[in-house]
Design a protein around this motif. Structure first.
Motif, PDB file in Angstrom:
ATOM      1  N   GLU A  83     -86.831  42.394  76.378  1.00  0.00           N
ATOM      2  CA  GLU A  83     -87.764  42.359  75.518  1.00  0.00           C
ATOM      3  C   GLU A  83     -88.147  42.430  74.433  1.00  0.00           C
ATOM      4  N   GLY A  84     -87.102  43.044  74.345  1.00  0.00           N
ATOM      5  CA  GLY A  84     -86.879  43.723  72.726  1.00  0.00           C
ATOM      6  C   GLY A  84     -85.911  42.662  71.798  1.00  0.00           C
ATOM      7  N   LEU A  85     -85.283  41.914  72.895  1.00  0.00           N
ATOM      8  CA  LEU A  85     -84.417  40.715  72.109  1.00  0.00           C
ATOM      9  C   LEU A  85     -85.617  39.442  71.856  1.00  0.00           C
ATOM     10  N   ARG A  86     -86.892  38.742  73.391  1.00  0.00           N
ATOM     11  CA  ARG A  86     -87.957  38.503  73.296  1.00  0.00           C
ATOM     12  C   ARG A  86     -88.973  38.908  72.329  1.00  0.00           C
ATOM     13  N   ASP A  87     -88.922  39.937  71.740  1.00  0.00           N
ATOM     14  CA  ASP A  87     -90.377  40.013  70.433  1.00  0.00           C
ATOM     15  C   ASP A  87     -89.615  40.565  69.159  1.00  0.00           C
ATOM     16  N   GLY A  88     -88.331  40.659  69.567  1.00  0.00           N
ATOM     17  CA  GLY A  88     -88.035  41.793  68.308  1.00  0.00           C
ATOM     18  C   GLY A  88     -87.249  41.205  67.002  1.00  0.00           C
ATOM     19  N   VAL A  89     -86.689  40.190  67.549  1.00  0.00           N
ATOM     20  CA  VAL A  89     -84.774  39.205  66.937  1.00  0.00           C
ATOM     21  C   VAL A  89     -85.076  38.001  66.817  1.00  0.00           C
ATOM     22  N   LEU A  90     -85.121  37.619  65.367  1.00  0.00           N
ATOM     23  CA  LEU A  90     -85.446  36.105  64.802  1.00  0.00           C
ATOM     24  C   LEU A  90     -84.930  35.286  65.174  1.00  0.00           C
ATOM     25  N   LEU A  91     -85.371  33.877  65.990  1.00  0.00           N
ATOM     26  CA  LEU A  91     -84.801  33.035  66.790  1.00  0.00           C
ATOM     27  C   LEU A  91     -84.430  33.133  67.814  1.00  0.00           C
ATOM     28  N   VAL A  92     -84.502  34.460  68.657  1.00  0.00           N
ATOM     29  CA  VAL A  92     -84.324  34.135  69.759  1.00  0.00           C
ATOM     30  C   VAL A  92     -85.500  33.536  71.352  1.00  0.00           C
ATOM     31  N   PRO A  93     -86.497  33.159  70.570  1.00  0.00           N
ATOM     32  CA  PRO A  93     -87.248  32.250  71.401  1.00  0.00           C
ATOM     33  C   PRO A  93     -86.402  30.761  71.769  1.00  0.00           C
ATOM     34  N   GLU A  94     -86.024  30.215  70.318  1.00  0.00           N
ATOM     35  CA  GLU A  94     -85.738  29.538  70.054  1.00  0.00           C
ATOM     36  C   GLU A  94     -84.205  28.816  71.152  1.00  0.00           C
ATOM     37  N   ALA A  95     -83.531  30.617  71.143  1.00  0.00           N
ATOM     38  CA  ALA A  95     -82.363  30.031  71.612  1.00  0.00           C
ATOM     39  C   ALA A  95     -82.210  30.471  72.975  1.00  0.00           C
ATOM     40  N   LEU A  96     -83.598  31.078  73.962  1.00  0.00           N
ATOM     41  CA  LEU A  96     -84.394  30.769  75.090  1.00  0.00           C
ATOM     42  C   LEU A  96     -84.310  29.134  75.773  1.00  0.00           C
ATOM     43  N   ALA A  97     -85.093  28.951  74.397  1.00  0.00           N
ATOM     44  CA  ALA A  97     -85.648  27.488  74.737  1.00  0.00           C
ATOM     45  C   ALA A  97     -84.200  25.904  74.876  1.00  0.00           C
ATOM     46  N   ALA A  98     -82.932  26.734  74.372  1.00  0.00           N
ATOM     47  CA  ALA A  98     -82.094  25.673  74.560  1.00  0.00           C
ATOM     48  C   ALA A  98     -81.510  26.414  75.421  1.00  0.00           C
ATOM     49  N   LEU A  99     -81.192  27.487  75.799  1.00  0.00           N
ATOM     50  CA  LEU A  99     -80.339  27.708  77.141  1.00  0.00           C
ATOM     51  C   LEU A  99     -81.009  27.150  78.309  1.00  0.00           C
ATOM     52  N   ARG A 100     -82.275  26.996  78.636  1.00  0.00           N
ATOM     53  CA  ARG A 100     -83.387  26.688  79.526  1.00  0.00           C
ATOM     54  C   ARG A 100     -82.826  24.826  79.460  1.00  0.00           C
ATOM     55  N   GLU A 101     -82.347  24.252  78.935  1.00  0.00           N
ATOM     56  CA  GLU A 101     -82.188  22.639  78.241  1.00  0.00           C
ATOM     57  C   GLU A 101     -80.270  22.638  78.491  1.00  0.00           C
ATOM     58  N   ALA A 102     -79.777  23.773  78.483  1.00  0.00           N
ATOM     59  CA  ALA A 102     -77.504  23.265  78.860  1.00  0.00           C
ATOM     60  C   ALA A 102     -78.195  22.919  80.215  1.00  0.00           C
ATOM     61  N   SER A 103     -76.284  22.856  79.959  1.00  0.00           N
ATOM     62  CA  SER A 103     -75.495  23.018  81.618  1.00  0.00           C
ATOM     63  C   SER A 103     -74.470  23.256  81.730  1.00  0.00           C
ATOM     64  N   LEU A 104     -73.444  22.965  83.331  1.00  0.00           N
ATOM     65  CA  LEU A 104     -72.362  23.414  82.719  1.00  0.00           C
ATOM     66  C   LEU A 104     -71.563  22.096  82.315  1.00  0.00           C
ATOM     67  N   ASP A 105     -71.779  21.221  81.977  1.00  0.00           N
ATOM     68  CA  ASP A 105     -71.398  20.161  81.571  1.00  0.00           C
ATOM     69  C   ASP A 105     -72.180  19.967  79.896  1.00  0.00           C
ATOM     70  N   ASP A 106     -73.102  20.348  79.483  1.00  0.00           N
ATOM     71  CA  ASP A 106     -73.691  20.378  78.517  1.00  0.00           C
ATOM     72  C   ASP A 106     -73.384  21.930  77.889  1.00  0.00           C
ATOM     73  N   PRO A 107     -72.951  22.786  77.916  1.00  0.00           N
ATOM     74  CA  PRO A 107     -73.546  24.218  77.420  1.00  0.00           C
ATOM     75  C   PRO A 107     -73.689  23.974  76.770  1.00  0.00           C
ATOM     76  N   LEU A 108     -74.383  25.071  75.789  1.00  0.00           N
ATOM     77  CA  LEU A 108     -75.058  25.283  74.200  1.00  0.00           C
ATOM     78  C   LEU A 108     -73.984  26.648  73.575  1.00  0.00           C
ATOM     79  N   THR A 109     -73.518  25.682  72.500  1.00  0.00           N
ATOM     80  CA  THR A 109     -72.975  26.166  71.980  1.00  0.00           C
ATOM     81  C   THR A 109     -73.202  27.370  70.895  1.00  0.00           C
ATOM     82  N   PRO A 110     -72.393  28.226  69.966  1.00  0.00           N
ATOM     83  CA  PRO A 110     -72.995  28.898  69.040  1.00  0.00           C
ATOM     84  C   PRO A 110     -73.844  28.085  67.778  1.00  0.00           C
TER      85      PRO A 110
END
Length: 174
Positions: A83-110
């Motif tokens: 909850e703290g990450l989602r609500d209080g840390v800059l760019l977490v929503p964007e990171a979570l959205a990108a993770l939803r789009e990632a796959s084992l064949d195309d994982p999200l890298t830094p």
């Protein structure tokens, strides 16, 4: 308000609890709290301690009162940290959205996360740091590590070294 600091993720939530316990129960000013964090957690400098103080505040594990900072009466559970990450840390929503789009064949890298959020890096950070891109790529890697710590991300190992994560996909808690 979302905060920018993202310190190195700990190995587990027990270690995070030790950072929280390094903040006093009796309110103290920023300098006192940073000195105590440095001393108790063997941090290299005041800036690192200040980043931890801000991050713990974003997670709801530290509170800022009129008399200074104080340890919150809250345990660093996976749910609270998520909850703290989602609500209080800059760019977490964007990171979570990108993770939803990632796959084992195309994982999200830094690097992928940095590319996806590059335009959202605050202008003053770009202006004051000539190496801001490297700093924010490192931040992206740390952020993914924090998300993995609480199962919002799952590391994907590379072929050459199965222990080394080359990217991330959405975790069980996402």
């Amino acid at each position: 308000m979302r905060l920018k600091p993202v310190p190195e993720p700990p190995t587990d939530l027990d270690e995070l609890r030790e950072y929280q316990r390094a903040v006093p129960l009796v309110p103290g000013d920023t300098d006192d709290c940073c000195a105590r964090l440095r001393r108790r957690r063997d941090l290299p400098d005041r800036q690192t301690a200040n980043d931890w103080l801000a991050f713990l505040r974003a997670l709801g594990l530290v509170e800022e009162t009129s008399r200074g900072f104080v340890r919150a009466d809250a345990e660093p559970t996976p749910e609270r940290v998520r909850e703290g990450l989602r609500d209080g840390v800059l760019l977490v929503p964007e990171a979570l959205a990108a993770l939803r789009e990632a796959s084992l064949d195309d994982p999200l890298t830094p690097d992928d996360l940095f590319a996806a959020t590059r335009e959202r890096v605050p202008r003053h950070d770009r202006a004051r740091n000539p190496d801001w891109e490297a700093a924010w790529r490192d931040r992206a890697a740390r952020l993914l590590g924090w998300l993995a710590l609480v199962d919002l991300a799952a590391p994907v190992a590379g072929d050459a070294d199965p222990a080394a994560a080359v990217g991330y996909v959405a975790g069980d808690a996402l």
